[in-house]
Design an enzyme around this catalytic site. Structure first.
Site, PDB file in Angstrom:
ATOM      1  N   SER A 286       0.838  -1.188   0.000  1.00 30.30           N
ATOM      2  CA  SER A 286       0.000   0.000   0.000  1.00 30.30           C
ATOM      3  C   SER A 286       0.879   1.246   0.000  1.00 30.30           C
ATOM      4  O   SER A 286       1.739   1.400  -0.860  1.00 30.30           O
ATOM      5  CB  SER A 286      -0.962  -0.039   1.196  1.00 30.30           C
ATOM      6  OG  SER A 286      -2.002   0.888   1.041  1.00 30.30           O
ATOM      7  N   HIS A 420      -7.053  -6.246   1.043  1.00 32.52           N
ATOM      8  CA  HIS A 420      -5.918  -5.375   0.774  1.00 32.52           C
ATOM      9  C   HIS A 420      -4.714  -5.816   1.599  1.00 32.52           C
ATOM     10  O   HIS A 420      -4.793  -6.019   2.806  1.00 32.52           O
ATOM     11  CB  HIS A 420      -6.306  -3.937   1.118  1.00 32.52           C
ATOM     12  CG  HIS A 420      -5.257  -2.916   0.813  1.00 32.52           C
ATOM     13  ND1 HIS A 420      -4.455  -2.974  -0.298  1.00 32.52           N
ATOM     14  CD2 HIS A 420      -4.892  -1.794   1.485  1.00 32.52           C
ATOM     15  CE1 HIS A 420      -3.638  -1.935  -0.314  1.00 32.52           C
ATOM     16  NE2 HIS A 420      -3.879  -1.212   0.771  1.00 32.52           N
TER      17      HIS A 420
END
Length: 473
Positions: A286, A420
């Site tokens: 990320s 994620h």
């Protein structure tokens, strides 16, 4: 009575929208979100960033297959800035190539071309000359690095006056002094329980979210300690700025790259920590994946760069993310991301509403890694990460490795339907192939640029690329 009925109807309508249960993988929160905030049974609303929360986990998600095209661009006056030389929009065309070993000088006042497509990595911005040899490509990489530092990431300082360190237990301590200012920071070291020293090693930005390979050491770098990234108020906070001052132009990610370089400086002088310094990798997920890509781009001692789900501002291209938003997909763009955190320099804010004037995009940030190895790990299931942008951007970046004759040194593995920063087992063979080849010296197949998104996620080369790939000699 009519007014009361209207207001009551509106309130009920709003309540129904807010309370409707969102399906798996759907958005369920974030700044500006007015839809449902609860998820169907078996899933929960998981915070990803200030602009996006998502219902996780669940079944397959629908991937957009809209063909993305760049907008028509009308040249306008350039954005103004007080932190970089004034720029004007102009035009350039390729001229004769520079002599081997002679690099064109990037002018202080660069004339920028307004270009909706992905810029040509094989043409010098300084004078429009074409790159035809590997020597000239080295010059072009130096120029691209300058461009990113000037317009997006801020200046990367060189090696400080003094860098020393020590290794004790499972901790590597780095001491840095320059211009009368000093800092110390620590990196945790996890040596493998199997294998033979010296070990290859992965520097994990903020921690590992990919499986730790057998026989490989892991060094965990607390990047937030070096340069904070809580929100937009974090600028200038962290140990990097203790050395260089809170007003230094370096963004948080550039400061992280500087910190990783200091770690490697100390490793070079710490033989008791038996690591193979020719087999170093960097990874992060990320926001830390964005940082891992910047580290790999700026630090030539990194042999393998593995950004995971880095999204827009990482492996995604700004131009394609803007096209995604224009096509109706809610995703992070340059104009949004500068209001979220301090990952980029303050100067970048002058260009986020005029992205086509930038003389680069992130296919060229990835190109700074070449000819070293780069593996992009991505997720097709989360729109705000810009999966279409990442795939198109990195498919384009691979053309640089093609020009160098080593396309298998750069790969893309994009798989959806998972949370994620989770790592699906289906991607393990792709990760193993790169680890085994570039950290362990094995002969593996790393020739893949793939996505599980339908129709290559709407990316069509001809819509975005108006240049050809040379064979660099």
């Amino acid at each position: 009575m009519a007014l009361r009925l209207t207001l009551l109807t509106a309130a009920i309508s709003l309540a129904l929208r807010v309370n409707a249960q969102q399906p798996v993988w759907a958005q369920c929160g974030g700044i500006g979100w007015t839809g449902g905030t609860t998820c169907v049974s078996g899933t929960s609303c998981v915070f990803s960033n200030a602009y996006y929360s998502q219902c996780l986990p669940g079944a397959a998600t629908t991937v957009s297959t809209t063909t993305l095209v760049p907008p028509t661009i009308t040249p306008t006056t350039p954005p103004t800035t007080t932190l970089a030389p004034t720029t004007t929009i102009g035009t350039t065309s390729p001229t004769s190539a520079p002599s081997p070993g002679v690099c064109p000088t990037l002018p202080a006042n660069l004339s920028l071309v307004s270009n909706a497509k992905l810029p040509n990595p094989f043409v010098f911005a300084a004078d429009g000359s074409a790159v035809t040899t590997k020597n000239q490509w080295t010059c072009r990489q130096a120029e691209i690095s300058q461009l990113f530092q000037r317009y997006e990431l801020g200046t990367l300082p060189g090696k400080p006056a003094s860098v020393t360190g020590s290794y004790s237990g499972n901790t590597l301590t780095i001491n840095v002094s320059d211009s009368g200012k000093s800092i110390s920071f620590a990196v945790s070291v996890a040596l493998p329980s199997t294998g033979t020293a010296p070990f290859p090693a992965i520097i994990a930005i903020g921690g590992m979210s990919i499986p730790t390979p057998a026989g490989v050491a892991v060094l965990t770098f607390n990047n937030d300690d070096m340069a904070a990234q809580t929100d937009t108020t974090s600028r200038g906070q962290g140990k990097f700025y203790t050395i260089y001052g809170s007003g230094h132009s370096a963004s948080a990610m550039t400061a992280w790259a500087w910190g990783v370089s200091r770690i490697i400086d100390v490793l070079e002088n710490t033989p008791t920590l038996k690591l193979d310094l020719t087999k170093l990798a960097v990874t992060g997920c990320s926001r830390n994946g964005k940082g891992a890509l910047v580290v790999g781009a700026f630090e030539p001692r990194i042999a393998l760069t593995i950004p995971q789900e880095s999204g827009s501002g990482g492996a995604g291209c700004w131009r394609i993310s803007d096209a995604m938003l224009a096509a109706g997909t809610s995703t992070q763009t340059a104009s949004e991301i500068v209001g979220e955190n301090v990952w980029f320099s303050t100067n970048f804010a002058n260009y986020v509403h005029a992205v086509p004037t930038l003389p680069f995009d992130h296919h060229m940030l990835a190109a700074l890694v070449a000819p070293r190895a780069l593996l992009i790990i991505d997720n097709t299931g989360i729109d705000w990460l810009g999966p279409e942008s990442v795939f198109g951007c990195m498919k384009t970046a691979n053309k640089v490795w093609q020009a160098l004759g080593i396309p298998d040194h750069m790969g893309v593995s994009q798989v959806g339907n998972h949370a994620h920063c989770a790592f699906p087992s289906s991607e393990q063979p792709d990760l193993d192939a790169f680890i085994n080849k570039f950290l362990k010296g094995q002969n593996t197949n790393t020739s893949f640029v793939k996505t599980d998104g339908a129709n290559q996620l709407g990316f069509v080369d001809a819509n975005w690329i108006d240049w050809t790939v040379p064979t660099l000699t």
